[in-house]
Design a protein around this motif. Structure first.
Motif, PDB file in Angstrom:
ATOM      1  N   GLU A   6       0.853  -1.191  -0.110  1.00  0.00           N
ATOM      2  CA  GLU A   6      -0.143   0.135   0.007  1.00  0.00           C
ATOM      3  C   GLU A   6       0.811   1.230   0.018  1.00  0.00           C
ATOM      4  O   GLU A   6       0.448   2.218  -0.738  1.00  0.00           O
ATOM      5  CB  GLU A   6      -0.831  -0.029   1.072  1.00  0.00           C
ATOM      6  N   ASN A   7       2.200   1.455   0.856  1.00  0.00           N
ATOM      7  CA  ASN A   7       2.727   2.520   0.926  1.00  0.00           C
ATOM      8  C   ASN A   7       3.288   2.844  -0.633  1.00  0.00           C
ATOM      9  O   ASN A   7       3.465   3.888  -0.985  1.00  0.00           O
ATOM     10  CB  ASN A   7       3.841   2.400   1.951  1.00  0.00           C
ATOM     11  N   SER A  10       0.668   4.187  -2.917  1.00  0.00           N
ATOM     12  CA  SER A  10       0.288   5.314  -2.703  1.00  0.00           C
ATOM     13  C   SER A  10       1.579   6.294  -3.177  1.00  0.00           C
ATOM     14  O   SER A  10       1.405   7.483  -3.509  1.00  0.00           O
ATOM     15  CB  SER A  10       0.426   5.773  -1.017  1.00  0.00           C
ATOM     16  N   ARG A  13       1.075   6.730  -6.918  1.00  0.00           N
ATOM     17  CA  ARG A  13      -0.046   7.928  -7.065  1.00  0.00           C
ATOM     18  C   ARG A  13       0.165   9.009  -6.917  1.00  0.00           C
ATOM     19  O   ARG A  13      -0.037  10.046  -7.761  1.00  0.00           O
ATOM     20  CB  ARG A  13      -1.064   7.335  -6.376  1.00  0.00           C
ATOM     21  N   LYS A  14       1.063   9.507  -5.819  1.00  0.00           N
ATOM     22  CA  LYS A  14       1.424  10.907  -5.552  1.00  0.00           C
ATOM     23  C   LYS A  14       2.400  11.442  -6.517  1.00  0.00           C
ATOM     24  O   LYS A  14       2.367  12.508  -6.872  1.00  0.00           O
ATOM     25  CB  LYS A  14       2.272  10.784  -4.131  1.00  0.00           C
TER      26      LYS A  14
END
Length: 112
Positions: A6-7, A10, A13-14
């Motif tokens: 997940e990290n 994330s 995406r950022k």
């Protein structure tokens, strides 16, 4: 030990969020909730708390402008739009995106 992806997802995406936001705004002036809705439709979920500082930074750097438009549902709304400098910036990001995408595809296809 379980690996939490997940990290990593994330962070990916950022890294592309600014580019995606500019792609949305390039089509027409948009209100913040419109940006959020389009990102959600593209499964690039973002919260307003993430979006406002980014929009403010892009405006301060001359990439975005805005206009106030009357609303039928309350006070006037701020609609963001690309400036000419923003269009040039987006074109440069588009070139970078294509380079990254092609490089990743090349690496991916080598390992198939």
């Amino acid at each position: 030990m379980a690996i939490n992806t997940e990290n990593a997802k994330s962070q990916m995406r950022k890294g592309f969020l600014e580019y995606c936001i500019l792609l949305i705004i390039a089509n027409k002036p948009v209100y913040v909730s419109d940006i959020i809705n389009e990102l959600k439709e593209a499964h690039l979920i973002v919260v307003e708390g993430t979006l406002y500082p980014l929009l403010s930074r892009l405006k301060s750097s001359g990439i975005l402008g805005y206009q106030w438009q009357e609303s039928l549902q309350g006070p006037p709304r701020k609609y963001y739009e690309l400036t000419e400098q923003g269009r040039q910036f987006l074109a440069e990001l588009e070139e970078s995106w294509n380079d990254i995408k092609n490089g990743v595809e090349l690496l991916k296809n080598k390992n198939i």
